[in-house]
Design an enzyme around this catalytic site. Sequence first.
Site, PDB file in Angstrom:
ATOM      1  N   ARG A 446       0.857  -1.191   0.000  1.00 38.05           N
ATOM      2  CA  ARG A 446       0.000   0.000   0.000  1.00 38.05           C
ATOM      3  C   ARG A 446       0.894   1.243   0.000  1.00 38.05           C
ATOM      4  O   ARG A 446       1.906   1.301   0.714  1.00 38.05           O
ATOM      5  CB  ARG A 446      -0.903   0.047   1.244  1.00 38.05           C
ATOM      6  CG  ARG A 446      -2.082  -0.934   1.214  1.00 38.05           C
ATOM      7  CD  ARG A 446      -3.115  -0.548   0.153  1.00 38.05           C
ATOM      8  NE  ARG A 446      -4.242  -1.463   0.088  1.00 38.05           N
ATOM      9  CZ  ARG A 446      -4.355  -2.508  -0.720  1.00 38.05           C
ATOM     10  NH1 ARG A 446      -3.376  -2.808  -1.572  1.00 38.05           N
ATOM     11  NH2 ARG A 446      -5.436  -3.263  -0.716  1.00 38.05           N
ATOM     12  N   GLU A 475      -2.556   7.571  -4.768  1.00 35.45           N
ATOM     13  CA  GLU A 475      -2.882   6.971  -6.070  1.00 35.45           C
ATOM     14  C   GLU A 475      -4.350   7.110  -6.437  1.00 35.45           C
ATOM     15  O   GLU A 475      -4.717   7.026  -7.606  1.00 35.45           O
ATOM     16  CB  GLU A 475      -2.510   5.480  -6.078  1.00 35.45           C
ATOM     17  CG  GLU A 475      -3.376   4.607  -5.158  1.00 35.45           C
ATOM     18  CD  GLU A 475      -2.971   3.128  -5.164  1.00 35.45           C
ATOM     19  OE1 GLU A 475      -1.766   2.845  -5.090  1.00 35.45           O
ATOM     20  OE2 GLU A 475      -3.877   2.280  -5.248  1.00 35.45           O
ATOM     21  N   HIS A 507      -0.821  -0.211  -9.567  1.00 34.72           N
ATOM     22  CA  HIS A 507      -1.567  -1.179  -8.750  1.00 34.72           C
ATOM     23  C   HIS A 507      -2.036  -2.379  -9.591  1.00 34.72           C
ATOM     24  O   HIS A 507      -3.235  -2.666  -9.675  1.00 34.72           O
ATOM     25  CB  HIS A 507      -2.771  -0.492  -8.079  1.00 34.72           C
ATOM     26  CG  HIS A 507      -3.079  -1.096  -6.739  1.00 34.72           C
ATOM     27  ND1 HIS A 507      -3.301  -0.353  -5.615  1.00 34.72           N
ATOM     28  CD2 HIS A 507      -3.202  -2.398  -6.354  1.00 34.72           C
ATOM     29  CE1 HIS A 507      -3.552  -1.156  -4.594  1.00 34.72           C
ATOM     30  NE2 HIS A 507      -3.491  -2.406  -5.014  1.00 34.72           N
TER      31      HIS A 507
END
Length: 548
Positions: A446, A475, A507
Amino acid sequence: MSNQAAAIKILKSTTWFSKCSNELITALAAKLELLDVGEGHVFISEGLPMDKSMILESGSLFRTKMHVVDDLVEEEGGHNKRRASLSQSLRNMKAAEVSSTIQENAVVVDIVQGHGHVTGLLHIFSEDSCAFATVTSKTPAKVWIMSAKDFREILSSNPAFMLDIMGNMATELRTGGKSLRAVMSQLHSKGLGGDAKENEKETLRVLCYDTTSWVSDAFQPAVKAFNADPKNSFQMMVDFTTERLGPQSATYSAGYEAICTFVNDTADAGTIQTLSRLGVNMIAQRAAGFDRVDTKAARAYGMTVARVPAYSPYAVAEMAIALLMAVNRKTTKASSRVKMANFSLDAGLLGVDIHGKTVGVMGTGKIGQILCNIILGFGAKLICYDVFQNEAVKQAGGVYVTKDEIFAQSDILFFMMPLLPATRHTLNMDTLPKLKKGVMLINTSRGGLVDTKALLQGLRTGVISGCGMDVYENEQEYFFQDWSAKSIQDPDLTALLGEPGVVMTAHQAFFTKEAVDKITQTTMENLRDFKLGKCEFDHPNNCIPKDD
Ligand code: NAD
């Protein structure tokens, strides 16, 4: 009965005033005026100042809106000229003309009927409120009129009156919310048409947020297969939206019993409250992490929150290695140079052997453990840090050390722990100087594990020689979207993209066929289990702790 006694009686029959003090009711009743009107009487006109509220004694009223939307003209005070003039003209018509004009020019919003029904009350609290709809008698009617001016004067004459009316309003809003939920759940169980036939299967309606093509490509056939399976006692209906879940978009979920969310959807306390009010009782997170879900709020609202605990730990571990190799061996840079027919070799492409290096893994859970095995395959020295030591990792050859030791000794450092208050900004301005100079940092977990300012400083000063990142602290605004033709407004993101040592992906570590299949399958099972009654803590993939 005197007029005052009749006015008190009607006020006590309304939900808004029934529990108010006698003092307030008496004061209000003294100002009520009873109108006995025939069909077609216009009480209030859409777009004009709202100067009264109405309480129905008998008969019924239309609430209508003009369907004039193209030629709206604003004038000072926010009144709408076109609507106001049409509404005004209604006032000058004879009753019979009013009815036909309404039918031609307006849509009926609702019909107000029933002794003690109040309309317009919420508008008359403020002085400059305009009528949202035209109110006209549908049948001969007896209506008590409360002037907005009198109402405000009475309320402001005594602070206790304010509290009194607010207490009643709170009850009304709460019960209104409950009624809405009850209606929604009836609709859910019957399908939105609300008229289920005997033997027809119930439908679970699901709204899938933050949908990109891979999501609908995966879920549509899965839903079709579910509905075709006679063993399933209910139907699943999944709608897709590209919107991210948040406080505003939560309202899109009206009419759905469950929603399906992804890593950048936000289910904070306010969003969960809205979802719950709209009758949503389940959040199916199509991911393992759930750090954007306020689990306390979910618990308070009795929301079931389920996740996909493991889909393919291999996908993420292998991607972490791909990022390491791209950072270390400069493969992305090298490939684009070769594609430009630049076959030269220079120091800019120089890497190191992983073999023999000290590699640190922080977080040795499902993904971390697989990563550890791959690292051992390189012939590297493996050191680990976790709040719980993993026996399998130890047996394979991993050595657990302290946090300071893993910072000081690692040539390559992987972040594999979840984002929690305790892990937020694990790399920060204080921990940066503790790192071994020249370390390569890889983060697929993360973005919030890393303070971006500290990362940038580490890259600029050479403390960090390279960073492979599949996740970024901020993000949410950018990832899963095409920004190539737009200007990025986040200076930290722009700075990272400009750093030669950074390899960034958006991601996608989870994104393998096996993982997508597993995410889809587990999410469908999570929704099924919820519909079959496995709710909250009883759900097999519940992610709400019983207490904090
Ligand atoms: P997991 O729960 O199996 O393992 C997490 C490990 O972190 C556990 O061993 C836990 O003890 C450890 N941990 C908890 N608190 C810690 C702390 N303060 N310091 C150090 N270690 C701590 O989870 P997993 O399946 O291995 O996934 C790890 C993370 O990877 C997830 O939380 C998720 O955020 C991320 N992830 C990213 C992607 C992606 O596409 N980029 C995909 C899946 C998962």
